[in-house]
Scaffold this active site. Structure first.
Site, short mmCIF file in Angstrom:
data_model
loop_
_atom_site.label_atom_id
_atom_site.label_comp_id
_atom_site.label_asym_id
_atom_site.label_seq_id
_atom_site.Cartn_x
_atom_site.Cartn_y
_atom_site.Cartn_z
N ARG A 1 46.93 76.96 30.53
CA ARG A 1 46.57 75.86 29.60
C ARG A 1 45.09 75.47 29.77
O ARG A 1 44.36 75.31 28.79
CB ARG A 1 47.48 74.66 29.89
CG ARG A 1 47.11 73.36 29.20
CD ARG A 1 48.11 72.30 29.66
NE ARG A 1 47.81 70.98 29.15
CZ ARG A 1 47.02 70.11 29.75
NH1 ARG A 1 46.40 70.43 30.87
NH2 ARG A 1 46.83 68.91 29.22
N VAL B 1 42.66 77.26 31.01
CA VAL B 1 41.78 78.35 30.54
C VAL B 1 41.64 78.27 29.02
O VAL B 1 40.53 78.27 28.47
CB VAL B 1 42.35 79.74 30.98
CG1 VAL B 1 41.64 80.87 30.25
CG2 VAL B 1 42.22 79.91 32.49
N ARG C 1 42.31 75.84 26.89
CA ARG C 1 41.73 74.62 26.33
C ARG C 1 40.27 74.40 26.74
O ARG C 1 39.61 73.53 26.19
CB ARG C 1 42.62 73.42 26.68
CG ARG C 1 43.95 73.51 25.93
CD ARG C 1 44.81 72.30 26.07
NE ARG C 1 45.99 72.42 25.24
CZ ARG C 1 46.98 71.54 25.19
NH1 ARG C 1 46.91 70.45 25.95
NH2 ARG C 1 48.00 71.73 24.39
N GLY D 1 47.38 90.80 45.94
CA GLY D 1 47.68 92.09 45.29
C GLY D 1 47.00 92.15 43.93
O GLY D 1 46.41 93.18 43.55
N ASP E 1 51.90 81.79 48.91
CA ASP E 1 51.60 82.22 50.29
C ASP E 1 50.32 81.60 50.85
O ASP E 1 50.12 81.59 52.06
CB ASP E 1 51.47 83.75 50.34
CG ASP E 1 52.73 84.46 49.89
OD1 ASP E 1 53.80 83.82 49.90
OD2 ASP E 1 52.64 85.64 49.51
N GLN F 1 61.72 78.60 46.65
CA GLN F 1 60.35 78.14 46.95
C GLN F 1 59.34 78.53 45.87
O GLN F 1 58.22 78.03 45.84
CB GLN F 1 59.87 78.74 48.28
CG GLN F 1 60.65 78.27 49.48
CD GLN F 1 60.53 79.24 50.65
OE1 GLN F 1 59.75 79.03 51.56
NE2 GLN F 1 61.30 80.30 50.64
#
Ligand code: F6P
Length: 321
Positions: A22, A24, A26, A105, A129, A253
């Protein structure tokens, strides 16, 4: 001149990814930029599958977990052929800048892609993480911490009632950032992180000591990257006589509404990512350190391992008496 940008979410989802998409869109739209949202992670770049995003398309998502663009772990993107196809897609659609929202990654993939394309790439760190080198925090980490804390608080109730030892496994892949923050903030008697491993005898001695002091239950928070927790459960039972249970929190999680903190980072990172592209900086990631937004090159981030603050382990130990 920057005209068209792409945005993609990649790797494991993290709460706050939608808020970042959002931000990015807007930020980009009022600057006259068109935004292409590539679907299902890097697969969308390989297959040229995307949706056009305007400010209305990203309405009502700031509070949603997951990612409206979907995400996969894309084995094809680890091949030369896959990277080449992705570069071709960027060229075909005349994408001048690409925002990659993901973790380590995804950034390794982004770095490989950056060598094959003229499109400028900016990474937005989003992973539960919190293991991205260069930034103190990633989008989604705070939410995952709070989810794990609220689950372990419940486990504490039953641990105390039954006078049991609980080993609770949290995520984090090969790193202990999640385990460390969760362990400290639930008052865990022991925190096990892959970076340091553990000594079963010491843990059993700790438990016996705390029984002597009148404490009859304990919580051990273990990162999933720590090997041998099942065996540890048996050893604790054998040496201390305590009943031991192992609970794996798992993917709970990764979901749920992002916390205010995760949304805040998403808003800040998303805006900064577009500004970075507009400033003609390329192949960077967005970082936050001491509350300041900065950028770091993709090359640097993929080259280094983020260090774990083991002083916090000492603090947890001092406080959990
Ligand atoms: O990177 C986020 C993460 O949730 C790790 O903590 C975990 O090891 C991994 O993803 C699980 O991945 P998957 O959902 O693909 O099994």
């Amino acid at each position: 001149m920057l005209k068209r940008i792409g945005v993609v979410t990649s790797g494991g989802d993290a709460p706050g990814m939608n808020a970042a998409i959002r931000a990015v869109v807007r930020t980009a739209y009022p600057k006259g930029l068109q935004v292409y949202g590539f679907l299902r992670g890097y697969e969308g770049l390989i297959n040229n599958s995307f949706m056009r995003l305007d400010p209305r398309a990203v309405g009502g998502i700031i509070h949603l977990g997951g990612t409206i663009l979907r995400t996969i772990r894309c084995p094809e993107f680890r091949t030369r052929k896959g990277i080449k196809k992705a570069a071709e897609t960027l060229e075909k659609n005349r994408i001048d800048g690409l925002v990659v929202i993901g973790g380590n990654g995804s950034f390794r993939g982004a770095y490989a892609l950056s060598k094959q394309t003229d499109t400028a790439i900016v990474g937005v760190p989003a992973t539960i993480d919190n293991d991205v080198y260069g930034t103190e925090e990633t989008i989604g980490f705070d939410t995952a911490v709070n989810t794990a804390v609220s689950e372990i608080d419940k486990i504490r109730d039953t641990a105390v009632s039954h006078e049991r030892v609980f080993i609770v496994e949290v995520m984090g892949r090969k790193r202990g950032f999640l385990a460390l923050t969760v362990g400290l903030t639930v008052g865990a008697e022991n925190i096990l992180v892959p970076e340091l491993g553990f000594n079963a005898d010491e843990i059993c001695n700790d438990i016996l000591e705390s029984i002597k002091k009148g404490k009859r239950s304990s919580i051990i928070v273990a990162a999933e990257g720590v090997k041998g927790t099942r065996k540890l459960a048996k050893q604790i039972h054998k040496r201390t006589g305590c009943e031991v249970r192992l609970t794996v929190l798992g993917h709970v999680q990764r979901g749920g509404h992002p916390t205010a903190r995760s949304r805040m980072l998403a808003c800040l990172f998303g805006e900064k990512a577009v500004e970075t592209l507009l400033n003609k900086e390329e192949d960077k990631i967005i970082c936050i350190n001491r509350n300041q937004l900065t950028t770091l090159s993709l090359k640097e981030t993929v080259k280094h391992e983020k260090p774990l603050n083991t002083e916090l382990l000492e603090l947890a130990k001092r406080l959990a008496v």
